[in-house]
Scaffold this motif. Sequence first.
Motif, PDB file in Angstrom:
ATOM      1  N   ALA A  45       0.740  -1.362  -0.001  1.00 33.30           N
ATOM      2  CA  ALA A  45      -0.330  -0.063  -0.116  1.00 33.30           C
ATOM      3  C   ALA A  45       1.016   1.441   0.265  1.00 33.30           C
ATOM      4  O   ALA A  45       2.314   1.123   0.844  1.00 33.30           O
ATOM      5  N   ASP A  46       0.530   2.190  -0.652  1.00 34.26           N
ATOM      6  CA  ASP A  46       1.277   2.748  -1.302  1.00 34.26           C
ATOM      7  C   ASP A  46       0.310   4.503  -0.189  1.00 34.26           C
ATOM      8  O   ASP A  46      -0.210   4.996  -0.858  1.00 34.26           O
ATOM      9  N   ILE A  47       0.819   4.909   0.924  1.00 34.31           N
ATOM     10  CA  ILE A  47       0.623   5.942   1.494  1.00 34.31           C
ATOM     11  C   ILE A  47       0.274   7.401   0.905  1.00 34.31           C
ATOM     12  O   ILE A  47       0.963   7.885   0.600  1.00 34.31           O
ATOM     13  N   VAL A  48      -1.019   8.063   1.345  1.00 34.24           N
ATOM     14  CA  VAL A  48      -1.381   9.889  -0.095  1.00 34.24           C
ATOM     15  C   VAL A  48      -2.001  10.620   1.522  1.00 34.24           C
ATOM     16  O   VAL A  48      -1.559  11.308   1.059  1.00 34.24           O
ATOM     17  N   GLN A  49      -2.154   9.754   1.887  1.00 30.91           N
ATOM     18  CA  GLN A  49      -2.927  11.095   3.022  1.00 30.91           C
ATOM     19  C   GLN A  49      -2.755   9.772   4.410  1.00 30.91           C
ATOM     20  O   GLN A  49      -3.582   8.864   4.055  1.00 30.91           O
ATOM     21  N   MET A  50      -2.556  10.668   5.701  1.00 29.45           N
ATOM     22  CA  MET A  50      -3.074  10.222   6.998  1.00 29.45           C
ATOM     23  C   MET A  50      -4.215  11.167   7.662  1.00 29.45           C
ATOM     24  O   MET A  50      -3.285  12.303   7.710  1.00 29.45           O
ATOM     25  N   ILE A  51      -5.262  11.180   8.206  1.00 35.36           N
ATOM     26  CA  ILE A  51      -5.690  12.442   9.327  1.00 35.36           C
ATOM     27  C   ILE A  51      -6.193  11.490  10.323  1.00 35.36           C
ATOM     28  O   ILE A  51      -6.452  10.037  11.137  1.00 35.36           O
ATOM     29  N   GLY A  92     -11.727  10.612  -4.988  1.00 37.26           N
ATOM     30  CA  GLY A  92      -9.655  10.591  -4.383  1.00 37.26           C
ATOM     31  C   GLY A  92      -9.294  10.726  -3.143  1.00 37.26           C
ATOM     32  O   GLY A  92     -10.549  10.635  -2.346  1.00 37.26           O
ATOM     33  N   ALA A  93      -8.654  11.097  -3.229  1.00 34.95           N
ATOM     34  CA  ALA A  93      -8.090  11.529  -0.986  1.00 34.95           C
ATOM     35  C   ALA A  93      -8.941  12.689  -1.241  1.00 34.95           C
ATOM     36  O   ALA A  93      -9.060  13.625  -1.267  1.00 34.95           O
ATOM     37  N   PRO A  94      -9.513  12.713   0.500  1.00 28.72           N
ATOM     38  CA  PRO A  94     -10.157  13.503   0.708  1.00 28.72           C
ATOM     39  C   PRO A  94      -9.266  14.558   1.044  1.00 28.72           C
ATOM     40  O   PRO A  94      -8.251  14.504   1.213  1.00 28.72           O
ATOM     41  N   ALA A  95     -10.309  15.452   0.445  1.00 24.58           N
ATOM     42  CA  ALA A  95      -9.307  16.761   0.444  1.00 24.58           C
ATOM     43  C   ALA A  95      -9.079  17.490   2.328  1.00 24.58           C
ATOM     44  O   ALA A  95     -10.740  17.678   3.052  1.00 24.58           O
ATOM     45  N   ILE A  96      -8.388  18.594   2.379  1.00 28.70           N
ATOM     46  CA  ILE A  96      -7.573  18.292   3.667  1.00 28.70           C
ATOM     47  C   ILE A  96      -7.560  20.046   3.307  1.00 28.70           C
ATOM     48  O   ILE A  96      -7.419  20.147   2.439  1.00 28.70           O
ATOM     49  N   GLY A  97      -6.913  20.340   4.665  1.00 31.68           N
ATOM     50  CA  GLY A  97      -5.764  21.655   4.343  1.00 31.68           C
ATOM     51  C   GLY A  97      -7.097  23.330   4.426  1.00 31.68           C
ATOM     52  O   GLY A  97      -7.705  23.225   5.042  1.00 31.68           O
ATOM     53  N   GLY A  98      -7.046  23.680   3.404  1.00 35.79           N
ATOM     54  CA  GLY A  98      -7.456  24.426   2.686  1.00 35.79           C
ATOM     55  C   GLY A  98      -8.423  24.111   2.001  1.00 35.79           C
ATOM     56  O   GLY A  98      -9.427  25.319   1.360  1.00 35.79           O
ATOM     57  N   ASP A 110      -7.202   6.650  13.833  1.00 35.39           N
ATOM     58  CA  ASP A 110      -6.551   7.360  12.408  1.00 35.39           C
ATOM     59  C   ASP A 110      -7.099   6.854  11.338  1.00 35.39           C
ATOM     60  O   ASP A 110      -7.142   5.726  10.881  1.00 35.39           O
ATOM     61  N   ASP A 111      -7.238   7.906   9.969  1.00 39.57           N
ATOM     62  CA  ASP A 111      -7.715   7.343   8.224  1.00 39.57           C
ATOM     63  C   ASP A 111      -5.997   7.444   7.410  1.00 39.57           C
ATOM     64  O   ASP A 111      -5.875   8.323   7.662  1.00 39.57           O
ATOM     65  N   PHE A 112      -6.114   5.949   6.878  1.00 37.39           N
ATOM     66  CA  PHE A 112      -4.964   6.531   5.792  1.00 37.39           C
ATOM     67  C   PHE A 112      -6.148   5.991   4.684  1.00 37.39           C
ATOM     68  O   PHE A 112      -6.826   5.240   4.220  1.00 37.39           O
ATOM     69  N   THR A 113      -5.637   6.778   3.992  1.00 32.90           N
ATOM     70  CA  THR A 113      -5.880   6.591   2.400  1.00 32.90           C
ATOM     71  C   THR A 113      -4.641   6.320   1.721  1.00 32.90           C
ATOM     72  O   THR A 113      -3.660   6.395   1.852  1.00 32.90           O
ATOM     73  N   VAL A 114      -4.758   4.898   0.785  1.00 30.83           N
ATOM     74  CA  VAL A 114      -3.217   4.437   0.213  1.00 30.83           C
ATOM     75  C   VAL A 114      -3.575   4.298  -1.406  1.00 30.83           C
ATOM     76  O   VAL A 114      -5.261   3.857  -1.583  1.00 30.83           O
ATOM     77  N   ILE A 115      -2.968   3.852  -1.639  1.00 35.02           N
ATOM     78  CA  ILE A 115      -2.925   3.554  -3.332  1.00 35.02           C
ATOM     79  C   ILE A 115      -2.639   2.173  -3.561  1.00 35.02           C
ATOM     80  O   ILE A 115      -1.815   1.357  -2.252  1.00 35.02           O
ATOM     81  N   TRP A 116      -3.775   1.366  -3.669  1.00 36.83           N
ATOM     82  CA  TRP A 116      -3.749  -0.391  -4.109  1.00 36.83           C
ATOM     83  C   TRP A 116      -4.302  -0.916  -5.280  1.00 36.83           C
ATOM     84  O   TRP A 116      -4.671  -0.427  -5.740  1.00 36.83           O
ATOM     85  N   PRO A 117      -3.137  -1.794  -5.124  1.00 38.94           N
ATOM     86  CA  PRO A 117      -3.635  -2.413  -6.761  1.00 38.94           C
ATOM     87  C   PRO A 117      -5.163  -3.363  -6.918  1.00 38.94           C
ATOM     88  O   PRO A 117      -4.972  -3.810  -6.103  1.00 38.94           O
ATOM     89  N   ALA A 118      -5.692  -2.788  -8.087  1.00 37.69           N
ATOM     90  CA  ALA A 118      -6.869  -3.545  -7.675  1.00 37.69           C
ATOM     91  C   ALA A 118      -6.995  -4.732  -7.589  1.00 37.69           C
ATOM     92  O   ALA A 118      -8.219  -5.798  -6.913  1.00 37.69           O
ATOM     93  N   ALA A 119      -6.272  -5.757  -8.448  1.00 34.65           N
ATOM     94  CA  ALA A 119      -6.647  -7.475  -8.268  1.00 34.65           C
ATOM     95  C   ALA A 119      -5.545  -7.759  -7.242  1.00 34.65           C
ATOM     96  O   ALA A 119      -5.894  -9.158  -6.779  1.00 34.65           O
ATOM     97  N   ALA A 120      -4.856  -7.157  -6.240  1.00 32.39           N
ATOM     98  CA  ALA A 120      -4.782  -7.470  -4.845  1.00 32.39           C
ATOM     99  C   ALA A 120      -5.621  -7.668  -3.773  1.00 32.39           C
ATOM    100  O   ALA A 120      -6.465  -6.976  -3.947  1.00 32.39           O
TER     101      ALA A 120
END
Length: 262
Positions: A28-34, A81-87, A45-55
């Motif tokens: 899993a490739d982490i793109v965001q953690m909240i 997409g990754a949940p928007a945060i910040g501004g 914690d909530d993690f948003t990750v890129i995950w191979p669809a076939a795995a």
Amino acid sequence: MLLRLRVRLPDRPGSLGQVARTLGVTGADIVQMIVLERVGGRAVDDFTVIWPAAAPVDRILAGLGAIPGVAVEGIWRSTGGAPAIGGADAELVGQVAASADGGIATLVDAVPGLLSADWAAALVVPADWASAAENGGTTPGRAAVAYASWQAPDPLTMPDVAPLRPRAFGGADGMLFAAAPFGRGGVVLLVARSGGEADLPVPAFHTTEVDRLAQLVRACGLVLGDRLDGLVGASAGSGRGHRPIDWPVNPSGSGLASMFDR
């Protein structure tokens, strides 16, 4: 594809690092953690990750389950997409203020991306919802749909959203909701989430998410002002608005989602 994971773990040095390393080892490739909460020596914690669809997602569960004190509370697809945060919230309020379509469509279409939800809708609750409840009415708070986002089911069966206060609640068929009233015209913003991965239920909207939704709705309510009153008449007419396009708050995140869903 993008996956969202809700993980409960010990709130001590090194625990988050263990989770991050394990996600990396599983692929899993982490793109965001909240961070949602830190209470009593535990964190959520909530993690948003890129995950191979076939795995198989079971690989993630097995890896995290081997870490002492770590529990996965839910895994679901992050369709917007990754949940928007910040501004992002402030940017959305600005878009609502500048929108030529009245602003409510812009808000409704953007909110699912903010909260990693499936769809959203602007509802108009009858003015007598409180008296109906007091008099034993069977459907107090049953709302009409003024506008629904493009991923909302059609026809759309709405839950009772009364009492009119920011809250999270469950519905039929495992559907989970968060609702926040605008404070005028009986207009309520409803957000929905459903469907999990690996037989894990989708977790309910967290208090942090409900608070964020309520703050955004209050800000947009001030910006929209009298325009909210026009939704009452609109909901009595066609019954449902719809814009058949995605309206991402985070264009780069939505681009990633579409790329990895192919």
